[in-house]
Design a protein around this motif. Sequence first.
Motif, PDB file in Angstrom:
ATOM      1  N   GLN A  49      -6.671  -7.288   2.098  1.00 31.23           N
ATOM      2  CA  GLN A  49      -5.395  -6.783   2.593  1.00 31.23           C
ATOM      3  C   GLN A  49      -4.741  -7.809   3.498  1.00 31.23           C
ATOM      4  N   SER A 109       0.833  -1.196   0.000  1.00 34.19           N
ATOM      5  CA  SER A 109       0.000   0.000   0.000  1.00 34.19           C
ATOM      6  C   SER A 109       0.869   1.247   0.000  1.00 34.19           C
ATOM      7  N   GLU A 162      -1.759  -4.870  -0.192  1.00 26.96           N
ATOM      8  CA  GLU A 162      -3.028  -4.906  -0.916  1.00 26.96           C
ATOM      9  C   GLU A 162      -2.994  -6.084  -1.885  1.00 26.96           C
ATOM     10  N   ILE A 196      -6.594   2.109  -3.575  1.00 31.80           N
ATOM     11  CA  ILE A 196      -6.198   2.353  -2.202  1.00 31.80           C
ATOM     12  C   ILE A 196      -7.360   2.098  -1.253  1.00 31.80           C
ATOM     13  N   THR A 229      -0.168   4.090   1.084  1.00 31.36           N
ATOM     14  CA  THR A 229      -0.520   4.975   2.193  1.00 31.36           C
ATOM     15  C   THR A 229      -0.425   4.330   3.579  1.00 31.36           C
ATOM     16  N   HIS A 230      -0.430   2.995   3.633  1.00 34.66           N
ATOM     17  CA  HIS A 230      -0.407   2.347   4.945  1.00 34.66           C
ATOM     18  C   HIS A 230       0.610   1.206   4.968  1.00 34.66           C
TER      19      HIS A 230
END
Lengths: 187, 187
Positions: free
Chosen positions: A159, A71, A78, B107, A73-74
């Motif tokens: 995820q 990911s 994914e 995302i 952003t985190h």
Amino acid sequence: MIFHIVPNTLEGLGFVPVRRRKKTGKSERLVTSFISTYENKVDRKGRVSVPAAYRSVLGTESYQGVIAYPSITHSVIEAFGRGMLDDLNQRKFNQTLDGGDFTQALIGRSDDGLVETVMAISSELPFDGEGRIILPARLIKHAGITDRATFVGRGTRFQVWAPGVYEKHQAAEVEALRAKLSGGGTL
Amino acid sequence: MIFHIVPNTLEGLGFVPVRRRKKTGKSERLVTSFISTYENKVDRKGRVSVPAAYRSVLGTESYQGVIAYPSITHSVIEAFGRGMLDDLNQRKFNQTLDGGDFTQALIGRSDDGLVETVMAISSELPFDGEGRIILPARLIKHAGITDRATFVGRGTRFQVWAPGVYEKHQAAEVEALRAKLSGGGTL
DNA sequence: TTGACTCCCATAGATACCCATGATATTCCA
DNA sequence: TGGAATATCATGGGTATCTATGGGAGTCAA
């Protein structure tokens, strides 16, 4: 007065293909999306069982495995099926063509570049005979996974988290939702 | 996602859960939403019969089972049919892609995160041959259920309560209504 | 040879499937 | 119309199957 929030009328749009999977000969089961969470063990060889429920979602895809990428952003991995990947590409291709931007379609450069980037950083993770995958060291590190992994269904994709990290994230997620519903709704 | 806010149905006013099966005429075959209340036994294996009237509501769905998740506002399990879940997913998926918003699709960040969260905390509970489901330990604990469960119809979805908890909740609900109507209204 | 990877087999526990039973409702026919 | 035969439902329990997990053998490349 108590209010409930419910989705509006539902009619199938028929986009996500319905997949059939034969179980023990008698009954058939239909599964179309990744839901629920499961925590599985990562063994010494780096193998993890993908939850059977998730595998059944991908049951009839020609490629037996998943696509995964870190990911942006985190601290999480994914993942989704190859069908999803192809669909993304196709839609993006159509979109650029519809807009008349053939250059984009041919050179493969777009403004956001997200799809291209994801393609580049994605890994193909094939199932072994028992439905396990091997998480590449790069992804393991990105997610902070050690000996256990939490699989989290997100509908069209799922995820893979380090259990501890997910716990915190999940608590915040639910809390945000609760705050949003504080106007009197129930969920 | 689009939500409608509708008032909670009032079928529960002074309603006592039926222990035994209701009289089922042919007219009940046509029921399309979850109504009425039933109390069933949870056996040693954690199985509970979903009331036949509820199952008939889902009769036309290809997947024979229900989706359930812990309410984030009450000690109760929320449940509905598979069709509703798939529709939520498809709408979200199409919505983001049609708008060209690949970021959201990949995302997975939407404005409220509602669908994302529901997918993660939901469980798929298939019927066995006798129309029972197995309540996962997580949900059992959340609702405080032990050996009996109260099924409460809420129209498009239904709930599963610990009988004692539901009794109190229901009493409070009715009392609140009564107070609100005490100005002279009739119900 | 070593290391990385794939394929194959083994197993304990969880889960799904099957059959049985008692209670109640419904149908049908004398 | 009474009542026997039939159907439906909630419930209990036995058993076969599936899943997650562990480990070993074979393959391939450096």
